[in-house]
Design a protein around this motif. Sequence first.
Motif, mmCIF file in Angstrom:
data_model
loop_
_atom_site.group_PDB
_atom_site.id
_atom_site.type_symbol
_atom_site.label_atom_id
_atom_site.label_comp_id
_atom_site.label_asym_id
_atom_site.label_seq_id
_atom_site.Cartn_x
_atom_site.Cartn_y
_atom_site.Cartn_z
ATOM 1 N N GLY A 57 6.702 26.957 -17.728
ATOM 2 C CA GLY A 57 6.438 28.368 -17.472
ATOM 3 C C GLY A 57 6.729 29.165 -18.731
ATOM 4 N N PRO A 58 6.743 30.496 -18.609
ATOM 5 C CA PRO A 58 6.927 31.346 -19.786
ATOM 6 C C PRO A 58 8.225 31.077 -20.553
ATOM 7 N N ARG A 59 9.307 30.774 -19.856
ATOM 8 C CA ARG A 59 10.581 30.527 -20.551
ATOM 9 C C ARG A 59 10.552 29.225 -21.339
ATOM 10 N N THR A 60 9.948 28.192 -20.762
ATOM 11 C CA THR A 60 9.845 26.921 -21.483
ATOM 12 C C THR A 60 8.946 27.083 -22.698
ATOM 13 N N VAL A 61 7.830 27.785 -22.538
ATOM 14 C CA VAL A 61 6.923 28.020 -23.663
ATOM 15 C C VAL A 61 7.627 28.845 -24.742
ATOM 16 N N ALA A 62 8.404 29.854 -24.335
ATOM 17 C CA ALA A 62 9.145 30.664 -25.309
ATOM 18 C C ALA A 62 10.192 29.816 -26.042
ATOM 19 N N ALA A 63 10.882 28.947 -25.316
ATOM 20 C CA ALA A 63 11.872 28.067 -25.965
ATOM 21 C C ALA A 63 11.180 27.132 -26.952
ATOM 22 N N LEU A 64 10.034 26.589 -26.560
ATOM 23 C CA LEU A 64 9.281 25.734 -27.477
ATOM 24 C C LEU A 64 8.884 26.521 -28.720
ATOM 25 N N GLY A 65 8.412 27.736 -28.536
ATOM 26 C CA GLY A 65 8.065 28.581 -29.681
ATOM 27 C C GLY A 65 9.273 28.840 -30.568
ATOM 28 N N GLY A 66 10.425 29.108 -29.952
ATOM 29 C CA GLY A 66 11.647 29.318 -30.727
ATOM 30 C C GLY A 66 12.048 28.083 -31.511
ATOM 31 N N PHE A 67 11.930 26.932 -30.875
ATOM 32 C CA PHE A 67 12.255 25.676 -31.552
ATOM 33 C C PHE A 67 11.330 25.463 -32.747
ATOM 34 N N LEU A 68 10.028 25.624 -32.529
ATOM 35 C CA LEU A 68 9.066 25.390 -33.610
ATOM 36 C C LEU A 68 9.199 26.423 -34.718
ATOM 37 N N ASP A 69 9.525 27.677 -34.371
ATOM 38 C CA ASP A 69 9.768 28.695 -35.402
ATOM 39 C C ASP A 69 10.940 28.299 -36.284
ATOM 40 N N ARG A 70 11.973 27.774 -35.661
ATOM 41 C CA ARG A 70 13.190 27.392 -36.389
ATOM 42 C C ARG A 70 13.003 26.097 -37.176
ATOM 43 N N ARG A 71 12.343 25.119 -36.580
ATOM 44 C CA ARG A 71 12.261 23.773 -37.169
ATOM 45 C C ARG A 71 10.958 23.482 -37.893
ATOM 46 N N GLY A 72 9.944 24.302 -37.696
ATOM 47 C CA GLY A 72 8.688 24.098 -38.399
ATOM 48 C C GLY A 72 7.909 22.901 -37.883
#
Length: 179
Positions: free
Chosen positions: A122-137
Motif C-alpha cells: 500500500g502507500p506506506r510500503t511504497v513510501a518506505a521503498l522510495g525512502g530506501f531507494l532515495d537513501r541507498r540509490g
Amino acid sequence: MDVGALIDDVIDREGGYVNHPADKGGPTRWGITERVARAQGWRGDMRNFPREEAVAIYRRLYWLRPGFDQVAHLAPALAAELFDTGVNMGPPVASGFLQRALNALNRGERDYADVAVDRRIGPRTVAALGGFLDRRGPAGEAVLLKALEALQGERYLALAEQRPANEAFLYGWLANRLE
C-alpha cells in the motif's frame, strides 16, 4: 517493465498440465492450480485450461491486486522478483518479505518509518521503498533482492522440513526460483 514478458516467463517455467502426487496444489496448468482456476470461474477439466485465462489470472491476481505494479515504477527488478515469488508462494508472502526487509534495512527508522508487516503493498510500503531507494540509490535494489531471496530460500527449506513430501520440489525451487 513488461509484465507480459514476466507472465510468459512464468508460464514457460511452469509448463503445461501437471498433477504431481506430492503437490498439495493438485492439478495445475500453466502454473495455475485448479482451486485458483475454479475461484476465477473455470469449470472445465484442467487439462483444457486456456493459456489466455492463465495470463489474465496472473495479471489480475499476481500483479495488479498485490500492488507489484506500484513497486515496478520504483524498482522494476524488485517487482519482477515479487511477482515470481508471489506466483510460487502467494502474493501476501512476497509482500511480507518486502516489508520485513524494508523494516530491517531502515537503520532503526533513521531513514524512513517502519511499515506494518500486513503482507499488502500500500502507500506506506511504497513510501518506505522510495525512502530506501532515495537513501541507498540503485545498489539498494540489489540489496533488497538479496534480502528477499534469503527469506525465500529459508521458507523453501522450512517447507521441506515441515512436510517431507515437499523434498521432491526443494531442489527445483532452489535451482529455478532463486537467482
